[in-house]
Structures are given as structure tokens and as C-alpha cells.
Write a protein that holds these residues in place. Structure first.
Motif, PDB file in Angstrom:
ATOM      1  N   TYR A   1      -7.971  -8.145 -12.290  1.00 15.80           N
ATOM      2  CA  TYR A   1      -7.337  -7.943 -11.029  1.00 15.80           C
ATOM      3  C   TYR A   1      -8.355  -8.072  -9.828  1.00 15.80           C
ATOM      4  CZ  TYR A   1      -3.854  -5.954 -14.303  1.00 15.80           C
ATOM      5  OH  TYR A   1      -2.954  -5.794 -15.302  1.00 15.80           O
ATOM      6  N   SER A   2      -7.664  -8.836  -8.822  1.00 15.07           N
ATOM      7  CA  SER A   2      -8.620  -8.839  -7.686  1.00 15.07           C
ATOM      8  C   SER A   2      -8.279  -7.534  -6.793  1.00 15.07           C
ATOM      9  CB  SER A   2      -8.130 -10.094  -6.784  1.00 15.07           C
ATOM     10  OG  SER A   2      -6.850 -10.087  -6.226  1.00 15.07           O
ATOM     11  N   HIS A   3      -7.222  -6.734  -7.058  1.00  9.91           N
ATOM     12  CA  HIS A   3      -6.999  -5.582  -6.088  1.00  9.91           C
ATOM     13  C   HIS A   3      -7.708  -4.423  -6.860  1.00  9.91           C
ATOM     14  CE1 HIS A   3      -4.857  -7.913  -3.355  1.00  9.91           C
ATOM     15  NE2 HIS A   3      -3.983  -8.596  -4.382  1.00  9.91           N
ATOM     16  N   LYS A   6     -19.461   3.288 -11.997  1.00 16.14           N
ATOM     17  CA  LYS A   6     -19.199   2.719 -13.272  1.00 16.14           C
ATOM     18  C   LYS A   6     -17.860   3.411 -13.892  1.00 16.14           C
ATOM     19  CE  LYS A   6     -21.703   3.186 -17.721  1.00 16.14           C
ATOM     20  NZ  LYS A   6     -23.000   3.693 -18.291  1.00 16.14           N
ATOM     21  N   HIS A   7     -17.732   4.793 -13.497  1.00 12.11           N
ATOM     22  CA  HIS A   7     -16.806   5.527 -14.042  1.00 12.11           C
ATOM     23  C   HIS A   7     -15.567   5.643 -13.248  1.00 12.11           C
ATOM     24  CE1 HIS A   7     -19.031   6.952 -17.160  1.00 12.11           C
ATOM     25  NE2 HIS A   7     -20.077   6.937 -16.330  1.00 12.11           N
ATOM     26  N   TRP A   8     -15.349   5.044 -11.992  1.00 10.70           N
ATOM     27  CA  TRP A   8     -14.318   5.186 -11.132  1.00 10.70           C
ATOM     28  C   TRP A   8     -13.799   3.796 -10.578  1.00 10.70           C
ATOM     29  CZ3 TRP A   8     -11.796   9.631  -9.947  1.00 10.70           C
ATOM     30  CH2 TRP A   8     -12.385  10.708 -10.339  1.00 10.70           C
ATOM     31  N   ILE A   9     -12.574   3.653 -10.279  1.00 12.42           N
ATOM     32  CA  ILE A   9     -11.950   2.211  -9.837  1.00 12.42           C
ATOM     33  C   ILE A   9     -11.330   2.601  -8.614  1.00 12.42           C
ATOM     34  CG2 ILE A   9     -11.992   1.048 -12.130  1.00 12.42           C
ATOM     35  CD1 ILE A   9      -8.932   1.652 -12.134  1.00 12.42           C
ATOM     36  N   THR A  10     -10.971   1.692  -7.691  1.00 12.00           N
ATOM     37  CA  THR A  10     -10.249   1.806  -6.654  1.00 12.00           C
ATOM     38  C   THR A  10      -9.078   0.644  -6.785  1.00 12.00           C
ATOM     39  OG1 THR A  10     -11.892   2.629  -5.200  1.00 12.00           O
ATOM     40  CG2 THR A  10     -10.130   1.302  -4.029  1.00 12.00           C
ATOM     41  N   VAL A  11      -7.872   1.263  -6.415  1.00 10.72           N
ATOM     42  CA  VAL A  11      -6.629   0.190  -6.768  1.00 10.72           C
ATOM     43  C   VAL A  11      -6.129   0.112  -5.184  1.00 10.72           C
ATOM     44  CG1 VAL A  11      -4.507   0.017  -7.822  1.00 10.72           C
ATOM     45  CG2 VAL A  11      -6.291   1.206  -8.926  1.00 10.72           C
ATOM     46  N   GLU A  12      -5.838  -1.054  -4.853  1.00 10.61           N
ATOM     47  CA  GLU A  12      -5.278  -1.611  -3.570  1.00 10.61           C
ATOM     48  C   GLU A  12      -3.827  -2.126  -4.127  1.00 10.61           C
ATOM     49  OE1 GLU A  12      -7.438  -3.740  -0.637  1.00 10.61           O
ATOM     50  OE2 GLU A  12      -9.297  -3.235  -1.529  1.00 10.61           O
ATOM     51  N   GLY A  13      -2.849  -2.090  -3.170  1.00  9.69           N
ATOM     52  CA  GLY A  13      -1.828  -3.027  -3.223  1.00  9.69           C
ATOM     53  C   GLY A  13      -1.957  -4.433  -3.109  1.00  9.69           C
ATOM     54  N   GLY A  14      -1.001  -5.240  -4.032  1.00  5.26           N
ATOM     55  CA  GLY A  14      -1.585  -6.672  -3.994  1.00  5.26           C
ATOM     56  C   GLY A  14      -0.803  -7.139  -5.242  1.00  5.26           C
ATOM     57  N   GLU A  15      -0.822  -8.552  -5.174  1.00  4.82           N
ATOM     58  CA  GLU A  15      -0.461  -9.276  -6.388  1.00  4.82           C
ATOM     59  C   GLU A  15      -0.925  -8.928  -7.507  1.00  4.82           C
ATOM     60  OE1 GLU A  15      -0.077 -13.839  -7.820  1.00  4.82           O
ATOM     61  OE2 GLU A  15      -0.624 -13.545  -5.806  1.00  4.82           O
ATOM     62  N   GLY A  16       0.047  -8.651  -8.524  1.00  3.79           N
ATOM     63  CA  GLY A  16      -0.447  -8.197  -9.841  1.00  3.79           C
ATOM     64  C   GLY A  16      -0.388  -6.803 -10.085  1.00  3.79           C
ATOM     65  N   VAL A  17      -0.309  -5.801  -8.917  1.00  4.98           N
ATOM     66  CA  VAL A  17      -0.528  -4.416  -9.239  1.00  4.98           C
ATOM     67  C   VAL A  17       1.022  -3.996  -9.083  1.00  4.98           C
ATOM     68  CG1 VAL A  17      -1.027  -2.171  -7.973  1.00  4.98           C
ATOM     69  CG2 VAL A  17      -2.647  -4.373  -7.973  1.00  4.98           C
ATOM     70  N   GLY A  27       0.802  -1.257  -0.073  1.00  2.00           N
ATOM     71  CA  GLY A  27      -0.105  -0.008  -0.079  1.00  2.00           C
ATOM     72  C   GLY A  27       0.729   1.252   0.096  1.00  2.00           C
ATOM     73  N   SER A  28       1.781   1.444   0.632  1.00  2.00           N
ATOM     74  CA  SER A  28       2.892   2.500   0.803  1.00  2.00           C
ATOM     75  C   SER A  28       3.509   2.704  -0.404  1.00  2.00           C
ATOM     76  CB  SER A  28       3.869   2.602   2.072  1.00  2.00           C
ATOM     77  OG  SER A  28       4.642   1.309   1.788  1.00  2.00           O
ATOM     78  N   ALA A  29       3.913   1.723  -1.136  1.00  2.00           N
ATOM     79  CA  ALA A  29       4.593   1.706  -2.402  1.00  2.00           C
ATOM     80  C   ALA A  29       3.533   2.263  -3.632  1.00  2.00           C
ATOM     81  CB  ALA A  29       5.155   0.564  -2.796  1.00  2.00           C
ATOM     82  N   LEU A  30       2.231   1.691  -3.238  1.00  2.00           N
ATOM     83  CA  LEU A  30       1.230   2.030  -4.438  1.00  2.00           C
ATOM     84  C   LEU A  30       0.924   3.713  -4.265  1.00  2.00           C
ATOM     85  CD1 LEU A  30      -1.435   1.455  -6.005  1.00  2.00           C
ATOM     86  CD2 LEU A  30      -2.575   1.160  -3.829  1.00  2.00           C
TER      87      LEU A  30
END
Length: 131
Positions: A68-70, A80-91, A3-6
Motif C-alpha cells: 500500500y502506497s498510503h 520497525k514496529h509502527w506504521i502510519t496509515v493515510e487515506g487513499g486508494e486501497g485503504v 482522511g476524515s473517514a480514516l
């Protein structure tokens, strides 16, 4: 990516974008990046973990959530128009930079032409193709 690197990667990318400004209209717990007064990225840890909230084309947002599960619908935003990205595998750094730049381009594309700091149809496309 944790998360902090994200947050660090997203902030570094946003700060490089022409006309980008950091504001805190919702208090210190929210970092809000805008271009010409329009929001293209929010960062917070309010949901209990570091997240980055970005504008996305609805079709692409759906595909990203499937892949991506994250990546989930936008936290406290239009799902519909916004996404939330979390740190994790594949990110990874490349994905985060691509998503931040895409969000910025989508917002710039809706500004009056005279207010657009870049051409939203070509800005950052070369970097994306190299990914």
C-alpha cells in the motif's frame, strides 16, 4: 477513503475494543488510544494531513508498506514496529479496522496476563478470516 473517514473509522474501531481509553497526553492535536496505559493508536493531522499511527509486527509492517502506497513507517515512532496509515486508494474500512485491531492485540499480548482484557491470540481472529 479520505482522511476524515480514516480518522472516523479508526476511532470507532478503537472505542469498541475492551479496555480502550482515549487520552490527549501531547495536547489536543493528538488523539492517543491506550489499553491498560499502553499506546496502541495515535491520530493527528500534524504532518499536514490526517494520519493514523499503529503498532505492527515488523514483518507484516514491511509487507503492508510494499503493498500500500498510503502505509509508511511510523511518524515519530520506531520505524520497525509502527506504521502510519493515510487515506487513499486501497485503504478501506475493513483494512483500517483490521490494522487497528492488530495493533491493539500486539499491545495486549505484551501486558501481564492478569491485565489482558482479552486473549490476544484469539480476539478478533474470526472477523479477520471473514475479510
Amino acid at each position: 477513503m479520505n482522511g476524515s473517514a480514516l480518522h472516523k473509522t479508526a476511532a470507532e474501531c478503537a472505542e469498541e475494543l475492551p479496555g480502550s481509553q482515549l487520552e490527549h497526553p501531547f495536547g489536543p492535536a493528538w488523539e492517543v488510544y491506550k489499553v491498560r496505559g499502553k499506546v496502541f493508536m495515535l491520530m493527528t493531522e500534524i504532518p499536514g494531513r490526517p494520519v493514523v499511527i499503529l503498532k505492527a509486527d515488523p514483518v507484516e509492517a514491511h509487507a503492508l508498506r510494499e503493498q500500500y502506497s498510503h502505509i509508511t513507517p511510523g511518524y515519530h515512532m520506531n520505524k520497525k514496529h509502527w506504521i502510519t496509515v493515510e487515506g487513499g486508494e486501497g485503504v478501506d474500512k475493513g483494512l483500517v479496522r483490521e490494522l487497528v485491531t492488530d495493533s491493539y492485540r500486539l499491545v495486549v499480548a505484551h501486558l501481564p496476563k492478569a491485565d489482558q482484557p482479552v486473549d490476544p491470540h484469539t480476539y478478533g481472529i474470526g472477523a479477520r478470516a471473514a475479510r
